[in-house]
Design a protein around this motif. Structure first.
Motif, PDB file in Angstrom:
ATOM      1  N   LEU A 155      32.831   0.820  46.029  1.00 17.29           N
ATOM      2  CA  LEU A 155      33.386  -0.884  46.261  1.00 17.29           C
ATOM      3  C   LEU A 155      32.973  -0.567  48.122  1.00 17.29           C
ATOM      4  N   GLU A 156      32.865  -0.112  48.957  1.00 19.69           N
ATOM      5  CA  GLU A 156      32.163  -0.145  49.931  1.00 19.69           C
ATOM      6  C   GLU A 156      30.689  -0.375  49.793  1.00 19.69           C
ATOM      7  N   TYR A 157      30.536   0.426  49.198  1.00 22.85           N
ATOM      8  CA  TYR A 157      28.772   1.156  49.121  1.00 22.85           C
ATOM      9  C   TYR A 157      27.914  -0.628  48.682  1.00 22.85           C
ATOM     10  N   ALA A 158      28.700  -0.769  47.459  1.00 22.06           N
ATOM     11  CA  ALA A 158      28.718  -2.825  46.859  1.00 22.06           C
ATOM     12  C   ALA A 158      29.089  -3.721  47.433  1.00 22.06           C
ATOM     13  N   GLY A 206      38.368   8.669  35.648  1.00 11.07           N
ATOM     14  CA  GLY A 206      38.403  10.188  34.430  1.00 11.07           C
ATOM     15  C   GLY A 206      38.222  10.840  35.177  1.00 11.07           C
ATOM     16  N   THR A 207      37.247  11.441  35.949  1.00 15.78           N
ATOM     17  CA  THR A 207      36.838  12.545  36.319  1.00 15.78           C
ATOM     18  C   THR A 207      37.033  12.586  38.026  1.00 15.78           C
ATOM     19  N   ARG A 208      37.375  10.727  37.983  1.00 11.09           N
ATOM     20  CA  ARG A 208      37.901  10.786  39.667  1.00 11.09           C
ATOM     21  C   ARG A 208      38.437   9.780  40.499  1.00 11.09           C
ATOM     22  N   GLY A 209      38.786   9.005  41.724  1.00 14.34           N
ATOM     23  CA  GLY A 209      40.272   8.627  41.890  1.00 14.34           C
ATOM     24  C   GLY A 209      39.555   7.630  42.649  1.00 14.34           C
ATOM     25  N   VAL A 210      40.875   7.300  43.803  1.00 11.80           N
ATOM     26  CA  VAL A 210      40.806   6.652  44.501  1.00 11.80           C
ATOM     27  C   VAL A 210      39.929   6.006  45.484  1.00 11.80           C
ATOM     28  N   THR A 263      44.497   2.176  42.710  1.00 16.06           N
ATOM     29  CA  THR A 263      43.153   1.950  42.956  1.00 16.06           C
ATOM     30  C   THR A 263      43.394   0.552  43.317  1.00 16.06           C
ATOM     31  N   ALA A 264      44.062  -0.296  42.519  1.00 19.83           N
ATOM     32  CA  ALA A 264      43.799  -1.553  42.608  1.00 19.83           C
ATOM     33  C   ALA A 264      44.603  -1.578  44.523  1.00 19.83           C
ATOM     34  N   ARG A 265      45.321  -1.150  44.668  1.00 19.44           N
ATOM     35  CA  ARG A 265      45.901  -1.475  45.702  1.00 19.44           C
ATOM     36  C   ARG A 265      44.684  -1.703  46.816  1.00 19.44           C
ATOM     37  N   ALA A 266      44.715  -0.184  46.872  1.00 23.75           N
ATOM     38  CA  ALA A 266      43.504   0.857  47.810  1.00 23.75           C
ATOM     39  C   ALA A 266      42.325  -0.479  48.234  1.00 23.75           C
ATOM     40  N   MET A 267      41.728  -1.003  46.843  1.00 27.83           N
ATOM     41  CA  MET A 267      40.467  -2.405  46.528  1.00 27.83           C
ATOM     42  C   MET A 267      41.159  -3.464  47.296  1.00 27.83           C
ATOM     43  N   ARG A 268      41.843  -3.278  47.239  1.00 30.35           N
ATOM     44  CA  ARG A 268      42.421  -4.643  47.830  1.00 30.35           C
ATOM     45  C   ARG A 268      42.489  -5.128  49.198  1.00 30.35           C
TER      46      ARG A 268
END
Ligand code: AHR
Length: 493
Positions: free
Chosen positions: A139-142, A128-132, A191-196
């Motif tokens: 994800l890196e933190y988790a 909503g207020t944030r992005g990639v 976002t999905a592409r970068a997370m993968r």
């Protein structure tokens, strides 16, 4: 008395019972987190402040996966606020629920609670207020094992969270950072592409529609998936239902709407897949569903900014429990295309579990069909055949009084039939045709009904609405407005 027939056969199956169908949802909403799962100082609280009585009920409920931390809340949330030393965590305004967020509970605390509850985490990122970038940081933190600034800040073992929601209800104008389908589809895809790139094995959920009556329903899914189809695994669906004094029979048939929504979303996703010449088939994450008295929400929303105000703590009726049981029947019936489902929510707000500050926790009426279905639905879901009388509803036209699904645990030689009688006045005699299950017999019938369908549970009467065993005789009779589970077992030779 009405009469209906239900036929089951071990060869005609939908697919395996997916454990993730028995999911729930913990949002920073009202007293779900603070005063719900977390209440330091409560007599049953552990060293981390988690209520032991609530944890016990969560385990009894049979929840497998829990979506966190929102919901509308996530669309304005900075996940970094909830990690690190408590004394450094900021207090913030949460515009979604007009509340003050103390950030005493964040991802680390939630992960500890989830481990104690024995549930998988489904984590939502803020689109909503944030992005990639912020999604990548989270994800890196988790999940990253260590040796980077963010993963070292976590410390300890990686959380290894597999299931991620790419935002929440981005089609809704009430959502912080609400977007058009094209805006969201691009952002979800990127976002999905970068997370993968960081973790190829993730399972990603794109936001579908907030409910089937949204003006953009269908068009939203189509546009979003045109842009993100190959990047995601699931598309979300949300649905809440509320009793309507002008159409009580329609409320009892709410599962008709859930059936139609699931079928419309899968058809839309498949049409996009065909246009894209994709061999991949998406599944649905029905990650918010329940009975919710949303029309009462304005009365609950606080006038002043306070921490964890009570919101949507309605007491559920016996009739609500029948509807919840029927919604579970709909989810099971679509186990081939619904990969996960989360009842929204878990404690206090829109919830099967209620907890008083410093006092007891108890099961709402809707706790029971969920717990029994989660416990007894095992093995394969069967495709059932039904012949039932029907009745008129304002919302859905004519609908059958009987709705049912069955599961078959071949190894254990057990069958469970889940069935509702939606008729408000007449019992339903059920002829159960199980001739194809040679050597099986009916061993139990449990029903959830009440002489007063409006009856509720409370701290003083926590078991007013509860399932009861029905003696097994030559006839199976489902009381008016009832949810039932009928068990069959193979004779032991
Ligand atoms: O579950 C309550 C709210 O309902 C969630 O925050 C939101 O996603 C939905 O509108």
């Amino acid at each position: 008395m009405n009469e209906a027939t239900l036929a089951i056969h071990p060869r005609y199956t939908v697919g395996p019972v997916r454990p993730r169908l028995f999911g729930s949802f913990v949002e920073h909403l009202g007293r779900c987190v603070y005063g719900g799962i977390f209440e330091p100082g409560h007599p049953t609280a552990d060293a981390d402040g988690f209520r032991g009585d609530v944890l016990e009920l969560v385990r009894e409920l049979g929840v497998t996966v829990v979506r966190y931390p929102g919901g509308n809340f996530v669309s304005g949330y900075r996940w970094e606020d909830g990690v690190g030393p408590l004394e450094d965590r900021p207090r913030r305004l949460d515009g979604a629920w007009r509340s003050i967020e103390s950030n005493r509970v964040g991802l680390g605390e939630f992960q500890r609670w989830a481990a104690r509850a024995g549930v998988e985490t489904m984590l939502a990122v803020n689109l909503g207020t944030r992005g990639v970038q912020e999604a990548l940081d989270l994800l890196e933190y988790a999940n990253h094992p260590g040796g980077t600034r963010l993963s070292d800040a976590r410390g300890g073992e990686p959380y290894d969270i597999r299931l991620w929601c790419l935002g929440n209800e981005m089609d809704g104008p009430w959502q912080t950072g609400h977007k058009t389908a094209a805006e969201y589809g691009r952002l979800a895809a990127e976002t999905a592409r970068a997370m993968r790139f960081l973790d190829p094995g993730l399972e990603l959920v794109a936001c579908g529609s907030s409910h089937a009556a949204m003006p953009t329903f269908g068009a939203w899914e189509s546009t979003v998936l045109e842009l993100a189809y190959e990047q995601v695994d699931h598309v979300s669906a949300h649905a809440y239902y509320e009793a309507d004094p002008d159409d009580p029979g329609g409320f009892l048939a709410s599962a008709v709407d859930m059936d139609r929504m699931i079928e419309a979303v899968t058809a839309t996703a498949d049409a996009v897949g065909a246009r894209l010449r994709s061999r991949k088939r998406l599944t649905i994450s029905f990650d918010e569903w329940n009975v919710w008295y949303q029309s009462r929400l304005p009365q609950w929303l606080p006038a002043d900014w306070t921490e964890a105000p009570p919101i949507s703590e309605d007491a559920y009726t016996a009739a609500d429990a029948v509807v919840v049981g029927n919604l579970l029947i709909s989810l099971l019936r679509h186990a081939d295309r619904v990969a996960a489902a989360c009842q929204a929510q878990l404690v206090n707000a829109i919830a099967p579990i209620r907890a008083e500050p410093g006092g007891p926790a108890w099961r709402q009426s809707i706790f029971h069909p969920f717990a029994l279905t989660a416990r007894l639905a095992r093995g394969e879901v069967l495709r059932v055949a039904m012949d039932s009388p029907d009745y008129d509803t304002a919302r859905y036209g004519r609908v059958p009084v009987l709705d049912a699904v069955a599961t078959h645990d071949r190894d254990a030689g057990e069958v469970a039939v889940f069935a509702v009688n939606r008729d408000r006045a007449r019992p339903l005699r059920l002829r159960l045709d199980h001739a194809a299950f040679a050597g099986h017999r009916v061993t139990g019938h449990t029903t959830l009904d009440d002489a007063l369908p409006g009856a509720t549970n409370s701290a003083d009467a926590p078991d007013r609405v509860a399932p009861r065993a029905v003696p097994v005789g030559p006839d199976l009779v489902l009381p008016p407005v009832s949810w039932n589970v009928i068990r069959l077992a193979r004779n032991r030779s």
